[in-house]
Write an enzyme that holds these catalytic residues in place. Structure first.
Site, PDB file in Angstrom:
ATOM      1  N   GLY A 287      34.867 -45.986  -5.363  1.00  0.00           N
ATOM      2  CA  GLY A 287      34.745 -46.795  -4.161  1.00  0.00           C
ATOM      3  C   GLY A 287      36.398 -46.221  -4.105  1.00  0.00           C
ATOM      4  O   GLY A 287      36.939 -44.977  -4.151  1.00  0.00           O
TER       5      GLY A 287
ATOM      6  N   THR B 232      34.104 -15.513  -2.310  1.00  0.00           N
ATOM      7  CA  THR B 232      33.894 -16.924  -1.931  1.00  0.00           C
ATOM      8  C   THR B 232      32.823 -16.747  -2.407  1.00  0.00           C
ATOM      9  O   THR B 232      31.462 -15.707  -2.514  1.00  0.00           O
ATOM     10  CB  THR B 232      34.570 -16.821  -0.864  1.00  0.00           C
ATOM     11  OG1 THR B 232      33.078 -15.899   0.127  1.00  0.00           O
ATOM     12  CG2 THR B 232      35.514 -17.023  -0.499  1.00  0.00           C
TER      13      THR B 232
ATOM     14  N   GLU C  65      37.474 -15.015  -7.022  1.00  0.00           N
ATOM     15  CA  GLU C  65      36.852 -14.713  -7.676  1.00  0.00           C
ATOM     16  C   GLU C  65      35.434 -14.335  -6.748  1.00  0.00           C
ATOM     17  O   GLU C  65      34.682 -14.133  -7.194  1.00  0.00           O
ATOM     18  CB  GLU C  65      36.267 -14.449  -8.523  1.00  0.00           C
ATOM     19  CG  GLU C  65      37.323 -14.778 -10.001  1.00  0.00           C
ATOM     20  CD  GLU C  65      37.031 -14.647 -11.432  1.00  0.00           C
ATOM     21  OE1 GLU C  65      36.277 -13.674 -11.348  1.00  0.00           O
ATOM     22  OE2 GLU C  65      37.884 -14.654 -12.486  1.00  0.00           O
TER      23      GLU C  65
ATOM     24  N   TYR D 122      45.565 -10.741 -13.018  1.00  0.00           N
ATOM     25  CA  TYR D 122      44.770  -9.616 -12.307  1.00  0.00           C
ATOM     26  C   TYR D 122      45.077  -9.354 -10.727  1.00  0.00           C
ATOM     27  O   TYR D 122      44.518 -10.478 -10.019  1.00  0.00           O
ATOM     28  CB  TYR D 122      43.255 -10.172 -12.363  1.00  0.00           C
ATOM     29  CG  TYR D 122      42.638  -9.597 -11.471  1.00  0.00           C
ATOM     30  CD1 TYR D 122      41.381  -8.355 -12.476  1.00  0.00           C
ATOM     31  CD2 TYR D 122      41.855  -9.707 -10.143  1.00  0.00           C
ATOM     32  CE1 TYR D 122      40.876  -7.703 -11.835  1.00  0.00           C
ATOM     33  CE2 TYR D 122      40.718  -8.930 -10.266  1.00  0.00           C
ATOM     34  CZ  TYR D 122      40.335  -8.480 -10.836  1.00  0.00           C
ATOM     35  OH  TYR D 122      39.538  -7.553 -10.322  1.00  0.00           O
TER      36      TYR D 122
ATOM     37  N   TRP E 115      47.405 -13.775  -3.698  1.00  0.00           N
ATOM     38  CA  TRP E 115      47.007 -15.369  -4.102  1.00  0.00           C
ATOM     39  C   TRP E 115      47.209 -14.218  -6.185  1.00  0.00           C
ATOM     40  O   TRP E 115      45.744 -14.811  -6.243  1.00  0.00           O
ATOM     41  CB  TRP E 115      45.588 -15.463  -3.903  1.00  0.00           C
ATOM     42  CG  TRP E 115      45.854 -15.015  -2.500  1.00  0.00           C
ATOM     43  CD1 TRP E 115      45.307 -14.398  -1.753  1.00  0.00           C
ATOM     44  CD2 TRP E 115      45.903 -16.112  -1.331  1.00  0.00           C
ATOM     45  NE1 TRP E 115      45.476 -14.896  -0.186  1.00  0.00           N
ATOM     46  CE2 TRP E 115      45.834 -15.642  -0.122  1.00  0.00           C
ATOM     47  CE3 TRP E 115      46.604 -17.270  -1.668  1.00  0.00           C
ATOM     48  CZ2 TRP E 115      45.719 -17.107   0.763  1.00  0.00           C
ATOM     49  CZ3 TRP E 115      47.048 -17.964  -0.547  1.00  0.00           C
ATOM     50  CH2 TRP E 115      46.315 -18.075   0.427  1.00  0.00           C
ATOM     51  N   ILE E 116      48.134 -14.325  -6.266  1.00  0.00           N
ATOM     52  CA  ILE E 116      47.691 -13.703  -7.955  1.00  0.00           C
ATOM     53  C   ILE E 116      48.099 -14.919  -9.180  1.00  0.00           C
ATOM     54  O   ILE E 116      49.215 -15.560  -8.852  1.00  0.00           O
ATOM     55  CB  ILE E 116      49.191 -12.830  -7.904  1.00  0.00           C
ATOM     56  CG1 ILE E 116      48.846 -11.567  -7.523  1.00  0.00           C
ATOM     57  CG2 ILE E 116      48.861 -12.038 -10.014  1.00  0.00           C
ATOM     58  CD1 ILE E 116      47.184 -11.724  -7.429  1.00  0.00           C
TER      59      ILE E 116
ATOM     60  N   ARG F 263      32.811 -13.832 -13.355  1.00  0.00           N
ATOM     61  CA  ARG F 263      32.444 -14.722 -12.325  1.00  0.00           C
ATOM     62  C   ARG F 263      31.851 -15.944 -13.250  1.00  0.00           C
ATOM     63  O   ARG F 263      31.890 -17.532 -12.409  1.00  0.00           O
ATOM     64  CB  ARG F 263      31.381 -14.173 -11.352  1.00  0.00           C
ATOM     65  CG  ARG F 263      31.791 -13.949 -10.090  1.00  0.00           C
ATOM     66  CD  ARG F 263      30.860 -12.776  -9.000  1.00  0.00           C
ATOM     67  NE  ARG F 263      31.899 -12.192  -7.699  1.00  0.00           N
ATOM     68  CZ  ARG F 263      32.337 -11.441  -7.811  1.00  0.00           C
ATOM     69  NH1 ARG F 263      31.390 -11.044  -7.876  1.00  0.00           N
ATOM     70  NH2 ARG F 263      33.096 -10.315  -6.836  1.00  0.00           N
TER      71      ARG F 263
ATOM     72  N   GLY G 246      41.124  -9.396   1.713  1.00  0.00           N
ATOM     73  CA  GLY G 246      40.802 -10.062   0.535  1.00  0.00           C
ATOM     74  C   GLY G 246      39.026  -9.879  -0.064  1.00  0.00           C
ATOM     75  O   GLY G 246      38.478  -9.784  -1.162  1.00  0.00           O
TER      76      GLY G 246
HETATM   77  C1  LIG Z   1      44.298 -20.053  -5.474  1.00  0.00           C
HETATM   78  C2  LIG Z   1      43.975 -19.272  -5.702  1.00  0.00           C
HETATM   79  C3  LIG Z   1      44.147 -17.982  -6.718  1.00  0.00           C
HETATM   80  C4  LIG Z   1      43.634 -16.860  -6.187  1.00  0.00           C
HETATM   81  N1  LIG Z   1      44.013 -15.747  -7.353  1.00  0.00           N
HETATM   82  C5  LIG Z   1      43.074 -14.499  -7.121  1.00  0.00           C
HETATM   83  C6  LIG Z   1      44.006 -14.225  -8.537  1.00  0.00           C
HETATM   84  O1  LIG Z   1      44.195 -14.429  -9.832  1.00  0.00           O
HETATM   85  N2  LIG Z   1      44.104 -12.485  -8.904  1.00  0.00           N
HETATM   86  C7  LIG Z   1      42.886 -11.826  -7.221  1.00  0.00           C
HETATM   87  O2  LIG Z   1      43.440 -10.309  -7.207  1.00  0.00           O
HETATM   88  N3  LIG Z   1      43.356 -12.864  -6.380  1.00  0.00           N
HETATM   89  C8  LIG Z   1      43.235 -14.460  -6.144  1.00  0.00           C
HETATM   90  N4  LIG Z   1      42.740 -14.401  -5.270  1.00  0.00           N
HETATM   91  C9  LIG Z   1      42.158 -14.252  -4.163  1.00  0.00           C
HETATM   92  C10 LIG Z   1      40.631 -15.320  -4.040  1.00  0.00           C
HETATM   93  O3  LIG Z   1      40.003 -13.958  -4.408  1.00  0.00           O
HETATM   94  C11 LIG Z   1      40.655 -14.401  -2.322  1.00  0.00           C
HETATM   95  O4  LIG Z   1      41.351 -15.408  -1.438  1.00  0.00           O
HETATM   96  C12 LIG Z   1      38.572 -14.466  -1.702  1.00  0.00           C
HETATM   97  O5  LIG Z   1      38.447 -13.656  -2.332  1.00  0.00           O
HETATM   98  C13 LIG Z   1      38.450 -14.596   0.229  1.00  0.00           C
HETATM   99  O6  LIG Z   1      39.226 -13.710   0.310  1.00  0.00           O
HETATM  100  P1  LIG Z   1      40.435 -14.102   1.411  1.00  0.00           P
HETATM  101  O7  LIG Z   1      41.504 -15.227   1.181  1.00  0.00           O
HETATM  102  O8  LIG Z   1      41.519 -13.170   1.846  1.00  0.00           O
HETATM  103  O9  LIG Z   1      39.197 -14.553   2.963  1.00  0.00           O
HETATM  104  P2  LIG Z   1      38.597 -13.799   3.793  1.00  0.00           P
HETATM  105  O10 LIG Z   1      37.790 -12.892   3.488  1.00  0.00           O
HETATM  106  O11 LIG Z   1      40.016 -13.971   4.474  1.00  0.00           O
HETATM  107  O12 LIG Z   1      37.135 -14.759   3.929  1.00  0.00           O
HETATM  108  C14 LIG Z   1      37.481 -15.541   5.100  1.00  0.00           C
HETATM  109  C15 LIG Z   1      36.320 -16.271   5.766  1.00  0.00           C
HETATM  110  O13 LIG Z   1      35.240 -15.159   5.405  1.00  0.00           O
HETATM  111  C16 LIG Z   1      34.026 -15.679   4.867  1.00  0.00           C
HETATM  112  N5  LIG Z   1      33.627 -14.334   4.900  1.00  0.00           N
HETATM  113  C17 LIG Z   1      34.269 -12.772   4.666  1.00  0.00           C
HETATM  114  N6  LIG Z   1      33.878 -11.407   4.590  1.00  0.00           N
HETATM  115  C18 LIG Z   1      32.309 -12.354   4.848  1.00  0.00           C
HETATM  116  C19 LIG Z   1      31.046 -11.057   4.566  1.00  0.00           C
HETATM  117  N7  LIG Z   1      31.025  -9.760   4.859  1.00  0.00           N
HETATM  118  N8  LIG Z   1      29.926 -11.951   4.731  1.00  0.00           N
HETATM  119  C20 LIG Z   1      30.546 -13.546   4.792  1.00  0.00           C
HETATM  120  N9  LIG Z   1      31.435 -14.021   5.105  1.00  0.00           N
HETATM  121  C21 LIG Z   1      32.452 -13.648   4.988  1.00  0.00           C
HETATM  122  C22 LIG Z   1      34.756 -15.259   3.580  1.00  0.00           C
HETATM  123  O14 LIG Z   1      33.400 -16.525   3.115  1.00  0.00           O
HETATM  124  C23 LIG Z   1      35.289 -17.240   3.846  1.00  0.00           C
HETATM  125  O15 LIG Z   1      34.538 -18.516   4.467  1.00  0.00           O
HETATM  126  C24 LIG Z   1      43.007 -16.238  -5.276  1.00  0.00           C
HETATM  127  C25 LIG Z   1      43.357 -17.314  -4.843  1.00  0.00           C
HETATM  128  C26 LIG Z   1      43.341 -18.367  -4.433  1.00  0.00           C
HETATM  129  C27 LIG Z   1      43.522 -19.159  -3.068  1.00  0.00           C
END
Ligand SMILES: Cc1cc2nc3c(=O)[nH]c(=O)nc-3n(C[C@H](O)[C@H](O)[C@H](O)COP(=O)(O)OP(=O)(O)OC[C@H]3O[C@@H](n4cnc5c(N)ncnc54)[C@H](O)[C@@H]3O)c2cc1C
Length: 381
Positions: A341, A367, A365, A123, A156-157, A244, A131
């Site tokens: 421990g 945060t 999916e 996906y 991040w796929i 989710r 993100g």
């Molecule tokens: C191991 C792994 C596998 C993944 N697999 C997939 C995949 O298969 N397909 C895919 O499409 N994606 C995938 N992802 C992506 C994942 O869904 C994103 O990393 C996630 O949605 C967060 O986006 P970001 O990393 O850009 O964080 P950011 O959006 O940059 O967020 C940074 C921080 O800001 C906070 N934040 C951002 N916006 C807000 C808001 N409006 N209000 C409050 N807090 C906020 C976040 O909670 C977080 O703490 C994967 C990620 C990882 C690490």
């Protein structure tokens, strides 16, 4: 009367069948898969041989047609032994849900039948700069005659490079309204102009490859669009409402694995002339872990039932189950390390791996901050 609120015999049989396969074929390799950061091929083969590779695929497409709760139980049980391996059925559902929810009969027939036969489905929504804010994506799909031409990078796929098929969301109308200018496509691994980045080096789920997807003038036929133009983000977000719940199931599994291991350990470990399980401070920790895990399980299974029925309040329940179960999994796996421990902190025991693996369930999916945003919006209107 009292039979109403319990798992059916069939669900319990599925749990027993998966648990036996996991204990036999998947758990024994989990530490090595983590240490070597290698794809769990033995889990892939075992899940495929037993119809648990993509159990959600309907019978009309050659699958076994497991309902949403049964699919959750499969994912939960695999995660109890190896979180990395649980991403096989989980991501196969995630990658194919856009086709199931938004695709016409032809695209369903073509791809779901191949998924059921063992061709994995990933996906592609996230990008480095898009993100949480998915609507700001930059990947572009442009019409050219009957074809679409894709350019951009997805980041991040999960299971990239292993999967044969990829649902990719891309902007089709750069001047269109934000969020309504995106469409969803199926891209095949061998399509020209489609390549993969290096594997990310991660804290946990090291057996599940996470890579970038590169599209450079990647030309795909017109019939690879899922649904209609402009519907892509809606389909992508509706997908997440359903999946989710499967992340919540993963969280339950890893938490259960850690709790089971910690219980055996504290009964066996002796200090001050008795089992450490005889200390009330330890009993209270175990009690809290069990209580929170069961609460998370009930919420997750209720959300799974809503996913199966496609209820109107699935959006709230999917977010709630994912946020609650993943927060609980982080707590339980951390407490499991504490209960062992010093032994909890070393790779001789699986709980340190489980604690590292659990962390991702709070991030992907959406945060858990985003889940709370979703829930708040649903409640406040
Ligand atoms: C191991 C792994 C596998 C993944 N697999 C997939 C995949 O298969 N397909 C895919 O499409 N994606 C995938 N992802 C992506 C994942 O869904 C994103 O990393 C996630 O949605 C967060 O986006 P970001 O990393 O850009 O964080 P950011 O959006 O940059 O967020 C940074 C921080 O800001 C906070 N934040 C951002 N916006 C807000 C808001 N409006 N209000 C409050 N807090 C906020 C976040 O909670 C977080 O703490 C994967 C990620 C990882 C690490």
């Amino acid at each position: 009367m009292f039979d109403v609120y319990k798992l059916t015999d069939e669900h319990q049989e599925i749990r027993a069948a998966v648990r036996s396969i996991v204990e036999d074929k998947i758990t024994p390799a989990a530490a090595e898969v983590d240490a070597e950061a290698r794809y769990p091929q033995e889990a892939h083969d075992a899940l495929l041989a037993t119809d648990f590779f993509a159990p959600h695929v309907a019978e009309e497409y050659g699958g076994v047609g497991a309902d949403a709760l049964a699919t959750c139980i499969v994912i939960e049980e695999v995660a109890r032994g190896c979180m990395s391996s649980s991403l096989i059925p989980a991501v196969n559902k995630l990658g194919s849900m856009p086709v199931i929810l938004g695709g016409g009969e032809e695209i369903k027939q073509k791809y779901l039948s191949q998924l059921a036969q063992g061709h994995g489905f990933s996906y592609g929504l996230s990008e480095r700069e898009a993100g949480s804010d998915t609507a700001s994506m930059k990947t572009r799909a442009k019409r050219d005659g009957d074809d679409w031409v894709l350019n951009g990078v997805k980041t991040w796929i999960t299971n990239a490079g292993v999967s044969d098929f990829y649902t990719v969301m891309a902007v089709t109308d750069p001047d269109g309204a934000r969020g309504r200018n995106i469409s969803a496509f199926v891209v095949e691994k061998d399509d020209e102009g489609f390549t993969f980045g290096e594997k990310e080096r991660k804290l946990g789920i090291k057996g599940s490859p996470t890579r970038e997807l590169f599209f450079e003038d990647c030309r795909i036929p017109g019939d690879r669009i899922i649904g209609t133009e402009g519907e892509g983000l809606k389909i992508a977000l509706r997908t997440l409402d359903h999946t989710r719940v499967t992340i919540a199931a993963q969280a339950l599994g890893v938490a259960q694995g850690a709790l089971d291991y910690a219980i055996d350990y504290v009964k066996d470990r002796k200090q001050f002339g008795k089992s450490v399980s005889d200390f009330q401070a330890v009993q209270f920790m175990v009690a809290d872990m069990g209580m929170k895990l069961e609460a998370a399980r009930q919420l997750t299974y209720a959300a799974a039932a809503k996913s199966e029925r496609d209820d109107d309040d699935l959006g709230f329940f999917g977010a709630a189950a994912k946020a609650f179960a993943s927060d609980v999994a982080m707590e339980i796996t951390t407490d499991a390390v504490q209960l062992l421990g010093g032994a909890g902190y070393v790779v001789d025991h699986p709980v340190e791996r489980m604690m590292r693996d659990a962390k991702i369930t709070q991030i992907y999916e959406g945060t858990n901050q985003i889940q709370r945003l979703v829930m708040g919006r649903k409640l406040l209107g």
